[in-house]
Design an enzyme around this catalytic site. Structure first.
Site, PDB file in Angstrom:
ATOM      1  N   PHE A  90     -31.252   9.695  35.456  1.00 27.52           N
ATOM      2  CA  PHE A  90     -29.739   9.805  35.676  1.00 27.52           C
ATOM      3  C   PHE A  90     -29.455  11.241  35.793  1.00 27.52           C
ATOM      4  O   PHE A  90     -28.484  11.638  36.460  1.00 27.52           O
ATOM      5  CB  PHE A  90     -29.035   9.277  34.338  1.00 27.52           C
ATOM      6  CG  PHE A  90     -29.143  10.522  33.290  1.00 27.52           C
ATOM      7  CD1 PHE A  90     -27.805  11.186  32.855  1.00 27.52           C
ATOM      8  CD2 PHE A  90     -30.123  10.519  32.556  1.00 27.52           C
ATOM      9  CE1 PHE A  90     -27.758  12.117  31.800  1.00 27.52           C
ATOM     10  CE2 PHE A  90     -30.190  11.215  31.258  1.00 27.52           C
ATOM     11  CZ  PHE A  90     -28.949  12.088  30.996  1.00 27.52           C
ATOM     12  N   LYS A  91     -30.277  12.303  35.349  1.00 28.90           N
ATOM     13  CA  LYS A  91     -30.223  13.559  35.619  1.00 28.90           C
ATOM     14  C   LYS A  91     -30.110  14.097  37.187  1.00 28.90           C
ATOM     15  O   LYS A  91     -29.426  15.153  37.520  1.00 28.90           O
ATOM     16  CB  LYS A  91     -30.936  14.505  34.846  1.00 28.90           C
ATOM     17  CG  LYS A  91     -30.816  14.178  33.349  1.00 28.90           C
ATOM     18  CD  LYS A  91     -31.945  14.873  32.466  1.00 28.90           C
ATOM     19  CE  LYS A  91     -31.692  14.627  31.152  1.00 28.90           C
ATOM     20  NZ  LYS A  91     -32.561  14.878  30.044  1.00 28.90           N
ATOM     21  N   ASP A  92     -30.466  13.299  37.803  1.00 37.67           N
ATOM     22  CA  ASP A  92     -30.632  13.469  39.425  1.00 37.67           C
ATOM     23  C   ASP A  92     -29.124  13.471  39.971  1.00 37.67           C
ATOM     24  O   ASP A  92     -28.818  14.310  40.748  1.00 37.67           O
ATOM     25  CB  ASP A  92     -31.321  12.534  40.166  1.00 37.67           C
ATOM     26  CG  ASP A  92     -32.668  12.823  40.060  1.00 37.67           C
ATOM     27  OD1 ASP A  92     -33.254  13.499  39.938  1.00 37.67           O
ATOM     28  OD2 ASP A  92     -33.481  11.497  40.500  1.00 37.67           O
TER      29      ASP A  92
END
Length: 486
Positions: free
Chosen positions: A112-114
């Protein structure tokens, strides 16, 4: 829109100033001086937007048009999401037993950090090109932040990134996603310590104001406001996907279950609440349960040690974003926030004042999951849906499965059906493909995309940081050596 430190000892800055900072100069974290409040018409209009357009709307509230023209902002966000594999960027899977899973992991590194870091990388590049400047990015990672941060800036001539990973505490795939990036501006360090231990030398370098200023030091951890800002969109999108209708008064409630480590995603949810989104937040953690204990008992104190769990990216004892949440709940009282956080910094133990604990428990629910709980949730989800969960997503699914069966309760108590009709959305922070050991422990077969399989055959590069070594000094020397090549 200006940003102020949660501790009140730093001057207000604009978005650019907050973006290029890690911690504020006084040790606090930057937050908007004013949280925008959204009316019903805005929420209804936003409910029809695809995810990327929702991100644009949200970012435009926190980044002034004078700083980044709207057309430029839109272009930067489009560019940020251009490498995502799913046409919708994020995707909601509706599974059996009311389990809604919002897949936030369709970016390059399957995490999700993308989402937030791809945008942050574009924002950085925009300002650096305008000013012809160079920055040094220093990041500690518990698993996914490092690879997402690297992908957001790799190959850029005006940024060097230094990533410190906890050797043996990441999965093989997570580590390879960092060590296989062979770029002149990427510097990876494998430290023989846990996530909290690698944070200490990073804090030390940021606290050295002269050093930080000389080398334009900045962070891409979720101490960076830009990360939090983009993540607010997760909660709005989850709400709009799961709310039955926006034509009722009051608007329907949706429960959002958030796997929580450093607390960035749950902080974004608290801000979304503050903006007027009718959501009930649930912070779910693994056996490193400081946030759960804080919500339940007001006990914000460290355990004896960090426990290694299947949900390794959440193996964190010091969730630094709790400072932002407490600041919000204290009505932006920076003096009290500073006093509480300094007390915690000294003793690593803090009992929340009774009124603050009451506000926290009204804002958040919480749950903790053991490795056995994680395995059972992964197994049940597969058996019922033929759907693989990563262990972090399984922490959220564990909470869902531990709640009463709403369909059965609806049948038994139809006259009280309104009590059981609140939809629930579980945020899924990573693809199961990154956590093969956890899948095997659950008796499940990993399904590996070719990009993941190819990592094992690639060249790797990293610098070890041994126990007993002065990690801060080692990092300092490497940053100085890098600067001599500019």
């Amino acid at each position: 829109m200006e940003y102020v430190s949660t501790r009140g000892g730093a001057g207000a800055v604009d978005f650019e100033g907050a973006l290029f900072s890690g911690y504020a100069p006084d040790g606090g974290l930057f937050m908007p001086q004013r949280i925008p409040s959204l009316d019903w018409d805005t929420l209804r209009r936003w409910s029809r937007l695809p995810y990327r357009e929702l991100v644009k709307e949200l970012c435009s509230l926190f980044i002034t048009a004078e700083l980044v023209p709207p057309s430029t902002l839109n272009d930067l966000i489009d560019r940020a999401f251009s490498r995502f594999r799913h046409k919708d960027v994020v995707h909601l899977s509706r599974l059996k037993d009311g389990l809604n899973v919002l897949e936030l992991w369709h970016g390059v590194t399957y995490a999700f950090k993308d989402l937030s870091l791809s945008c942050t990388g574009q924002f950085l590049q925009y300002f650096l090109e305008k000013k012809k400047q160079h920055v040094t990015i220093l990041v500690g990672t518990s698993g996914d932040t490092g690879s997402s941060a690297i992908e957001s800036v790799r190959g850029q001539k005006n940024m060097d990134i230094f990533v410190v990973l906890p050797k043996g505490f990441c999965t093989e795939i997570q580590e390879l996603q960092m060590t296989t990036v062979i770029e002149d501006n990427v510097h990876v360090f494998a430290a023989h310590g846990n996530s909290d231990e690698i944070d200490e030398p990073i804090k030390e370098l940021f606290a050295d104001v002269d050093f930080a200023r000389k080398y334009n030091l900045m962070s891409l951890n979720s101490v960076n406001w830009s990360r939090i800002m983009v993540q607010i969109a997760h909660h709005f999108y989850a709400y709009f996907q799961c709310a039955p209708s926006l034509d009722t008064t009051p608007l329907p409630m949706v429960e959002i279950v958030v796997p929580t480590g450093g607390g960035g995603n749950i902080t974004a949810g608290c801000i979304a609440q503050k903006m007027g989104l009718p959501i009930q937040l649930v912070a779910v953690v693994n056996s490193n349960d400081i946030i759960h204990r804080t919500v339940q008992h007001g006990d914000f104190s460290l355990s004896e040690s960090v426990k290694a769990t299947l949900a390794s990216a959440m193996d964190i004892q010091e969730p630094y974003n709790m400072e932002r949440i407490l600041w919000l709940l204290l009505g932006s009282d920076s003096r009290l926030t500073k006093m509480l956080m300094e007390r915690f910094s000294v003793s690593k133990s803090l009992k929340l004042p009774e009124d603050l604990h009451r506000k926290l428990s009204e804002t958040l629910r919480s749950c903790s999951a053991s490795d056995e709980d994680i395995v059972r949730a992964m197994q049940r989800c597969w058996e019922e849906n033929r759907y693989l969960l990563c262990p972090h997503s399984a922490v959220a699914a564990h909470y869902h499965y531990s709640q009463p069966n709403r369909a059965r309760l609806h049948q038994m108590f139809s006259c009280f059906s309104f009590l059981f009709s609140v939809p629930r959305c579980c945020l899924a922070p990573a693809s199961a493909a990154k956590f093969q050991d956890a899948l095997l422990r659950a008796g499940l077969v990993p399904q590996l995309p070719p990009e993941i399989t190819a990592l094992r055959a690639m060249e790797t590069r990293s610098t070890p940081l041994e126990r007993g070594q002065d990690w801060a000094q080692a990092l300092r020397e490497q940053i100085e050596a890098m600067a001599r090549r500019w």
